[in-house]
Design an enzyme around this catalytic site. Sequence first.
Site, PDB file in Angstrom:
ATOM      1  N   ASP A  35       5.485   9.467  -4.818  1.00 43.16           N
ATOM      2  CA  ASP A  35       6.202   8.193  -4.869  1.00 43.16           C
ATOM      3  C   ASP A  35       7.627   8.402  -4.384  1.00 43.16           C
ATOM      4  O   ASP A  35       8.105   9.536  -4.265  1.00 43.16           O
ATOM      5  CB  ASP A  35       6.195   7.651  -6.303  1.00 43.16           C
ATOM      6  CG  ASP A  35       6.210   6.129  -6.359  1.00 43.16           C
ATOM      7  OD1 ASP A  35       6.884   5.515  -5.513  1.00 43.16           O
ATOM      8  OD2 ASP A  35       5.558   5.547  -7.256  1.00 43.16           O
ATOM      9  N   ASP A  65       7.590   9.085   0.935  1.00 42.16           N
ATOM     10  CA  ASP A  65       7.705   7.778   1.566  1.00 42.16           C
ATOM     11  C   ASP A  65       6.475   7.637   2.448  1.00 42.16           C
ATOM     12  O   ASP A  65       6.344   8.316   3.475  1.00 42.16           O
ATOM     13  CB  ASP A  65       8.981   7.727   2.406  1.00 42.16           C
ATOM     14  CG  ASP A  65       9.180   6.401   3.126  1.00 42.16           C
ATOM     15  OD1 ASP A  65       8.217   5.617   3.223  1.00 42.16           O
ATOM     16  OD2 ASP A  65      10.305   6.150   3.608  1.00 42.16           O
ATOM     17  N   VAL A  66       5.547   6.785   2.056  1.00 41.24           N
ATOM     18  CA  VAL A  66       4.267   6.718   2.764  1.00 41.24           C
ATOM     19  C   VAL A  66       4.398   6.195   4.187  1.00 41.24           C
ATOM     20  O   VAL A  66       3.456   6.301   4.984  1.00 41.24           O
ATOM     21  CB  VAL A  66       3.231   5.866   1.990  1.00 41.24           C
ATOM     22  CG1 VAL A  66       2.916   6.500   0.649  1.00 41.24           C
ATOM     23  CG2 VAL A  66       3.695   4.423   1.849  1.00 41.24           C
ATOM     24  N   SER A 143      -6.619  -5.736  -2.243  1.00 42.97           N
ATOM     25  CA  SER A 143      -6.208  -6.844  -3.109  1.00 42.97           C
ATOM     26  C   SER A 143      -7.118  -8.025  -2.832  1.00 42.97           C
ATOM     27  O   SER A 143      -7.704  -8.124  -1.745  1.00 42.97           O
ATOM     28  CB  SER A 143      -4.758  -7.238  -2.799  1.00 42.97           C
ATOM     29  OG  SER A 143      -4.403  -8.459  -3.433  1.00 42.97           O
ATOM     30  N   TYR A 156       1.538 -10.422   3.682  1.00 49.21           N
ATOM     31  CA  TYR A 156       0.859  -9.626   2.653  1.00 49.21           C
ATOM     32  C   TYR A 156      -0.654  -9.748   2.823  1.00 49.21           C
ATOM     33  O   TYR A 156      -1.376  -8.740   2.797  1.00 49.21           O
ATOM     34  CB  TYR A 156       1.284 -10.084   1.263  1.00 49.21           C
ATOM     35  CG  TYR A 156       0.731  -9.221   0.143  1.00 49.21           C
ATOM     36  CD1 TYR A 156       1.160  -7.910  -0.007  1.00 49.21           C
ATOM     37  CD2 TYR A 156      -0.208  -9.717  -0.755  1.00 49.21           C
ATOM     38  CE1 TYR A 156       0.666  -7.107  -1.022  1.00 49.21           C
ATOM     39  CE2 TYR A 156      -0.706  -8.931  -1.771  1.00 49.21           C
ATOM     40  CZ  TYR A 156      -0.263  -7.630  -1.911  1.00 49.21           C
ATOM     41  OH  TYR A 156      -0.762  -6.837  -2.917  1.00 49.21           O
ATOM     42  N   LYS A 160      -3.213  -6.543   3.706  1.00 47.35           N
ATOM     43  CA  LYS A 160      -4.328  -6.182   2.839  1.00 47.35           C
ATOM     44  C   LYS A 160      -5.668  -6.433   3.530  1.00 47.35           C
ATOM     45  O   LYS A 160      -6.635  -5.692   3.307  1.00 47.35           O
ATOM     46  CB  LYS A 160      -4.233  -6.941   1.517  1.00 47.35           C
ATOM     47  CG  LYS A 160      -3.076  -6.486   0.643  1.00 47.35           C
ATOM     48  CD  LYS A 160      -3.141  -5.000   0.349  1.00 47.35           C
ATOM     49  CE  LYS A 160      -2.040  -4.538  -0.592  1.00 47.35           C
ATOM     50  NZ  LYS A 160      -2.147  -3.090  -0.906  1.00 47.35           N
TER      51      LYS A 160
END
Length: 253
Positions: A35, A65-66, A143, A156, A160
Amino acid sequence: MLDNKVAIITGGSSGNGRAIAKKFVENGARVIVADLSEEVREGGEPTVAMIDRFKPGAAKFMTCDVSKTDDLEAVVQAAEDWGGLDIMVNNAGILIKQPILEATEDIFDKMVDVNIKGVYFGSQAAARAMAKRKSGVIINMCSVAGMRGTGGFSHYNMTKGAVRLLTYSLADELGPMGIRVNNVNPGIMRTQMNVEDDPVIGTDTGEGYLDIIPARRWGEPEEVADTCLYLASDLSTYVTGTSLIVDGGLLRI
């Protein structure tokens, strides 16, 4: 269920990721909490410290940091050095609500970098390690927003939805290598994303949503963790390329 398995959970400091890390360790795994910070958004002690109280040494934290492929590769290498990566949970994600007429390129880029790029290259780094052993599980946190569009959440929903289709593609490509890939699609869970980022829980308007959820309650991070445990374990050895919906019946599909 996960004895001697090594797992990475991105975004593992808070919310669903924190619950997944705890659940995996309770079931025998060792976990790397990856994270940006060890800080728990809900408050309380860091995830690794919490786990150390009941199973010392079973978890460790790495700054990640992805949106940076070097960070993802470093975390996967750490898992390889710890015995070999068995389970990758691409959980890190952000939600910034903007109507389409007000949306900015900066926010769009941030959403894509974390929610899509992070999952894509997290999966790539994990798969490269897992393919060597012809074994592994990748779980992508999607999601219900990736299954149904809602006004004000276009970027968003888009990110997703991309994760959902990415998962299906990867399941097809990586299946012959012994790697299973699945989505978990939470509904309205009791996390800071639904308390702070998009205030639903605890608001008058939000509480009205309970009337359209058959379960008549919000979901809990532990319920997402239970679903991830199933997908990570041998209980689901013939389950790949699918989406498990954890929404109390919200979508009813």
